[in-house]
Enzyme design. Structure first.
Site, PDB file in Angstrom:
ATOM      1  N   GLU A 135       0.831  -1.209   0.000  1.00  0.00           N
ATOM      2  CA  GLU A 135       0.000   0.000   0.000  1.00  0.00           C
ATOM      3  C   GLU A 135       0.865   1.259   0.000  1.00  0.00           C
ATOM      4  O   GLU A 135       0.534   2.264  -0.606  1.00  0.00           O
ATOM      5  CB  GLU A 135      -0.934   0.022   1.218  1.00  0.00           C
ATOM      6  CG  GLU A 135      -1.970  -1.089   1.252  1.00  0.00           C
ATOM      7  CD  GLU A 135      -2.968  -1.006   0.107  1.00  0.00           C
ATOM      8  OE1 GLU A 135      -2.545  -1.018  -1.062  1.00  0.00           O
ATOM      9  OE2 GLU A 135      -4.170  -0.955   0.379  1.00  0.00           O
ATOM     10  N   THR A 188      -6.098   7.010  -5.246  1.00  0.00           N
ATOM     11  CA  THR A 188      -6.091   7.073  -3.775  1.00  0.00           C
ATOM     12  C   THR A 188      -5.136   8.156  -3.301  1.00  0.00           C
ATOM     13  O   THR A 188      -5.445   8.894  -2.355  1.00  0.00           O
ATOM     14  CB  THR A 188      -5.706   5.700  -3.185  1.00  0.00           C
ATOM     15  OG1 THR A 188      -6.665   4.746  -3.626  1.00  0.00           O
ATOM     16  CG2 THR A 188      -5.694   5.712  -1.663  1.00  0.00           C
TER      17      THR A 188
HETATM   18  N1  HSE Z   1      -8.645   4.423   3.970  1.00  0.00           N
HETATM   19  C1  HSE Z   1      -8.132   4.620   2.651  1.00  0.00           C
HETATM   20  C2  HSE Z   1      -8.585   5.983   2.164  1.00  0.00           C
HETATM   21  C3  HSE Z   1      -8.650   3.549   1.740  1.00  0.00           C
HETATM   22  O1  HSE Z   1      -9.771   6.272   2.330  1.00  0.00           O
HETATM   23  O2  HSE Z   1      -7.772   6.741   1.636  1.00  0.00           O
HETATM   24  C4  HSE Z   1      -8.177   3.684   0.318  1.00  0.00           C
HETATM   25  O3  HSE Z   1      -8.940   2.823  -0.537  1.00  0.00           O
END
Ligand code: HSE
Length: 317
Positions: A135, A188
């Site tokens: 990630e 993201t």
């Molecule tokens: N918690 C993370 C965000 C998940 O919301 O950025 C990314 O899919």
């Protein structure tokens, strides 16, 4: 003497819905219908070689140091099997940049397959620690809320990341989820960069109260209270504007009796909860209609909460 090729081992890791309203970066659940599959076999050359990627329209890097599955496997070798080598093929079942934990699912499937191929027998905590490294390369933050449910299954609260402390919450067996991915993508990294560094204390208090309510609702199996708790004042207001039609779709779902409707992870996938399969299908149609009307027709399905990553094949030569 000629060495026999080592057997391939394939593993599947499910899509996930993370955040679930008030649980930004600390709460997620595993789905059943979509996910990524990764095959791994021991190789003679040390390190990680990604020999094929399918289903990514050529968008993912084969360089293991730039690929989420590759990075997670390199971390695994570094920590647990420094002299070993792995060959990897990745089959993407998840759309990229969808908010369904696509980057995490590849890493989780790769780790579970490699764990079996190398006979390491690692536990969930160790696998999640490694998957988080993937990630980090995907979006610059090692957020655990996709990889934890993708490895463990069910609904998982990440109570702490250092040290890692995951809490599996009761699975809402009667929950039906309409999941719709509009035809646009949200990075993201960009969706995280748009968030404010500081948030108002009163909104934090209300989010914290709702996260507590959500956990209580899961323990009591109270789906109405679960839905009521899925309201986020910190992140969703910023990201709603990145998804054309999201606010209309949400209003229409709530009007039609959804228990909750929110953004899955960093979006644009949108989910709506129901305690009834037929209503979940109707919610899916509403999502389809709203996003289509906003020019971002996509794809959806209805699903339930499912299990975590697992080996999906007997060894294949
Ligand atoms: N918690 C993370 C965000 C998940 O919301 O950025 C990314 O899919």
């Amino acid at each position: 003497m000629k060495r026999r090729p080592q057997p391939w081992i394939e593993a599947f890791a499910p899509a996930t819905i993370s955040n679930l309203g008030p649980g930004f970066d600390c709460l997620g659940l595993a789905l059943t219908k979509l996910g990524d599959s990764v095959r791994v076999r021991r190789a003679i050359a040390p390190g990680v070689t990604i020999s094929a990627i399918e289903g990514d329209q050529g968008r993912l890097p084969h360089d293991p140091t730039a690929n989420t599955a590759g990075v997670a496997l390199l971390a695994m070798l570094d920590r647990y099997a420094p002299t070993a080598g792995l060959e990897v093929t990745i089959k993407k079942g998840l759309p990229l940049g969808s908010g369904l934990g696509s980057s995490g699912a590849s890493a989780c499937a790769a780790l579970v397959a490699a764990d079996a191929a190398l006979g390491l027998g690692l536990g969930h905590d160790q696998l999640v620690e490694l998957a988080r490294e993937g990630e980090r390369v995907a979006c610059g933050a090692a957020h655990p809320d996709n990889v934890a449910p993708s490895i463990v299954g069910g609904v998982v609260l990440i109570a702490s990341v250092a040290p890692l402390r995951m809490i599996s919450l009761p699975r809402p067996e009667k929950l039906w989820i309409a999941v719709y991915t509009p035809g646009c993508s949200v990075s993201t990294a960009a969706a995280r960069a748009a968030l404010p560094a500081r948030v108002p204390l009163d909104a934090c208090v209300r989010n914290a109260a709702r996260l507590g309510m959500l956990i209580d609702a899961l323990h009591r199996g109270d789906l109405a209270a679960l839905g009521e708790a899925i309201v986020d004042e910190l992140v969703e207001p910023v990201r709603a504007g990145m998804i054309p039609g999201y606010l209309d779709a949400k209003a229409a779902c709530l009007e039609a009796g959804a228990l909750a409707c929110s953004i899955s992870g960093s979006g644009p996938t949108t989910f709506a909860f129901s305690d009834d399969e037929a209503r979940a299908r109707a919610l899916l149609e509403i999502l389809e209609e709203c996003f289509t009307n906003h020019g971002v027709a996509g794809k959806g399905f209805i699903d339930q909460v499912g299990g975590g990553a697992r080996v999906s094949s007997a060894p294949l030569h």
